[in-house]
Design a protein around this motif. Sequence first.
Motif, PDB file in Angstrom:
ATOM      1  N   LYS A  25       0.872  -1.181   0.000  1.00  0.00           N
ATOM      2  CA  LYS A  25       0.000   0.000   0.000  1.00  0.00           C
ATOM      3  C   LYS A  25       0.909   1.231   0.000  1.00  0.00           C
ATOM      4  CE  LYS A  25      -4.045   0.326   2.477  1.00  0.00           C
ATOM      5  NZ  LYS A  25      -4.826   0.472   3.725  1.00  0.00           N
ATOM      6  N   PHE A  26       0.617   2.162  -0.893  1.00  0.00           N
ATOM      7  CA  PHE A  26       1.476   3.339  -1.019  1.00  0.00           C
ATOM      8  C   PHE A  26       0.908   4.543  -0.287  1.00  0.00           C
ATOM      9  CE2 PHE A  26       2.686   0.834  -4.749  1.00  0.00           C
ATOM     10  CZ  PHE A  26       4.048   0.825  -4.574  1.00  0.00           C
ATOM     11  N   LYS A  27       1.801   5.411   0.109  1.00  0.00           N
ATOM     12  CA  LYS A  27       1.402   6.694   0.683  1.00  0.00           C
ATOM     13  C   LYS A  27       0.991   7.627  -0.455  1.00  0.00           C
ATOM     14  CE  LYS A  27       4.547   6.246   4.541  1.00  0.00           C
ATOM     15  NZ  LYS A  27       5.918   6.486   4.956  1.00  0.00           N
ATOM     16  N   PRO A  28       0.202   8.642  -0.133  1.00  0.00           N
ATOM     17  CA  PRO A  28      -0.189   9.590  -1.195  1.00  0.00           C
ATOM     18  C   PRO A  28       1.028  10.346  -1.747  1.00  0.00           C
ATOM     19  CG  PRO A  28      -1.337  10.074   0.886  1.00  0.00           C
ATOM     20  CD  PRO A  28      -0.384   8.976   1.167  1.00  0.00           C
ATOM     21  N   GLN A  29       0.856  10.877  -2.934  1.00  0.00           N
ATOM     22  CA  GLN A  29       1.926  11.623  -3.599  1.00  0.00           C
ATOM     23  C   GLN A  29       2.325  12.851  -2.785  1.00  0.00           C
ATOM     24  OE1 GLN A  29       3.580  10.986  -6.745  1.00  0.00           O
ATOM     25  NE2 GLN A  29       4.885  12.532  -5.788  1.00  0.00           N
ATOM     26  N   LYS A  30       3.628  12.981  -2.535  1.00  0.00           N
ATOM     27  CA  LYS A  30       4.140  14.212  -1.907  1.00  0.00           C
ATOM     28  C   LYS A  30       4.611  15.166  -3.002  1.00  0.00           C
ATOM     29  CE  LYS A  30       6.778  14.332   1.863  1.00  0.00           C
ATOM     30  NZ  LYS A  30       7.838  13.940   2.829  1.00  0.00           N
ATOM     31  N   THR A  31       4.466  16.448  -2.745  1.00  0.00           N
ATOM     32  CA  THR A  31       4.938  17.437  -3.717  1.00  0.00           C
ATOM     33  C   THR A  31       6.450  17.548  -3.613  1.00  0.00           C
ATOM     34  OG1 THR A  31       2.957  18.636  -3.106  1.00  0.00           O
ATOM     35  CG2 THR A  31       4.474  19.755  -4.601  1.00  0.00           C
TER      36      THR A  31
END
Lengths: 258, 358, 79
Positions: free
Chosen positions: B184-190
């Motif tokens: 499971k991946f973390k949301p996209q960071k800027t």
Amino acid sequence: MAELDLKDIIAEENVVYKKTKVLTDKPMHYCPGCGHSTLHRIIAEVIEEMGIQEKTIGIAPVGCAVFMYDYIDVDSQEAAHGRAPALATAIKRLLPDRYVFTYQGDGDLAAIGTAETIHACNRGENITMFFVNNGIYGMTGGQMAPTTLEGMRTSTTPYGRDYHLMGHPIKMTDLVAQLPGTYYVTRQAVHTPNYVRKTKKAVRKAFEYQALGKGVSFVEVVSNCNSGWKMPPVQAVKWLDENMLPYYPLGDIKVPQD
Amino acid sequence: MDEEYVLMKGNEALAEAAIRAGVDGYFGYPITPQSEVMEYLTAAKPWERTGMVVFQAESEVAAINMLYGGAGAGKKVMTSSSSPGISLMQEGLSYIAGAELPVVVVNVVRGGPGLGTIQPSQSDYFQATKGGGHGDYHLLVLAPSSVQEMADFIEDAFELAFKYRNPVMILSDGAIGQMMEKVKFKPQKTRRSDDELPGWATTGKTPDRERNIITSLDLDPYRQERFNIHLQEKYRKMEAEEVRYETFRTEDAEYLLVAYGTSSRICQKSVQLAREEGIKVGLLRPITLYPFPKEPVAQLATQVKGMLSVEMSAGQMVEDVRLAANGRIPVEHFGRMGGVIPAPEEIVEALKQKIIGG
Amino acid sequence: MAKVKGAIVVDTERCKGCELCVISCPTQVIAMSRKVNSKGYHYAYMENPDACNGCTNCAIVCPDGVITVYRKKIVTTEI
């Protein structure tokens, strides 16, 4: 006519040449008459004249010019031996609006770093590469360089470079000119005022072309190594004229076509 | 893909996690068994998603020096390779440690020495934890044991790298890199903007500051010694603050297995098998290999009768386990080499022969 | 008619005595001092200042950038 007093001439409003501010006040460690100092000064002058000090990042090599960052007042990185083009590749790709230049000697660029040189040039990285060719390893005490002339004595070719044993002096600049990624390739010198003027024009073009994003600008400077050659500076520049320049002729090797 | 479990190879999960962690640049060179990292990245086109640079260098030597340049410019840059390629990077890593640059290097270890094999191994422990290149330095080393951790450790590694201005290695192996698991991946960071880069980076000298210089050179021996003392202080701080480990059924354990990465997964099964036979075995799994979890090993040395360090090598981490146990109890090693993965039963048998029967 | 007069100032402490300025001067203005600076180098000086026209050759070839050049145009009236 009354003779003009020196005091009347030596006044701020009459200055026609003085050391650029982009060169720091730290005395350069180079030997008397060394071309490294001259090329440092030319690069610093061009950076000042183009007004790009805030946008320029320099990469110093291993070798005599390892302390370039002490003298040219720009943000700088000191690379491992031969790897300056790899550093420059990453910096330019991550900060594309900066001016990135590498500064390397013949051992750094043409021996240990040959792969990085060839591939950065072949990829057409939008960087400016300076290559000082004095035909010898200065920092380590005058050993043979890949560019050492045939018959030339060094501390590791005490009887003269024999191409049967050591191969031929490599013409790196002619090699990189063959690669599609180079945009401007030139060979210059800095041991006479006229050569310095020409080199300065070449250095300026090499930075200006970087902004076009059309590939590598490559400037070789055929230089002297008085300590390595074991000659006083005046004799060394004469030897350079008579021996280095016939094998490494000066002039543009590749000029932009468009 | 957010919030959902997906099935992925370890190498691919690492690549996707790198994009999501807001990494600025990946510079690599293909080598089995980690080539999927760059293959995934070039297919995913992160330059369109986040502006991330993905770059195939001419060699591992060039790749690690691209990291030097990129990190010197303040960017979050990483590479991945496998054992022979990591050997080529050692010079660069030494320079990076000496110039105090934050980079992340992933080693998907294969068997050696030399060209060795493409099968998984853990024989690069010494190289990873004791320095690897020339000079007195350490990498901070994280050892994932699952595809999920291949993904999660990327962000952790960059946080540690920038906290300490030190290279961080993710020491994986060919098994974790190649196997598929749910992740499971973390949301996209800027990604950080150019205005958010650290103040020490070479981004161009503005009139309000002195020029920034990234170098590992100082010829003055006293200043060079002071710098080395500074590095050592940094490593002591890591040892005090960054040790990570897990324990499994150690509460009542009379014997302890110590294993990381792939070996630690196999050892969980060995613990279960041994306990079915009535042998009370526990497992300690170092997550940071440097700094090594000395204290927890020392604590357990006062509880258990013996320890077995299980590694896919001739016995490297066992030296750190012995140092931590400090002679209180027998500490032995069991391992398979050359790309052979030990079976859980073999480990139980080794425990009986080398520790319990000994 | 207009005449150009020049002069140079050498930062003697930074001069390394390489003599490239001496051989580059078209009007033989420069020579090396018998004295030495704190590093032991003989430094360049204007031995023949009247001949200097401020052409900057010496400063341009000087590796260490230790020469500052001045130039002034003098208008004289012919009698």
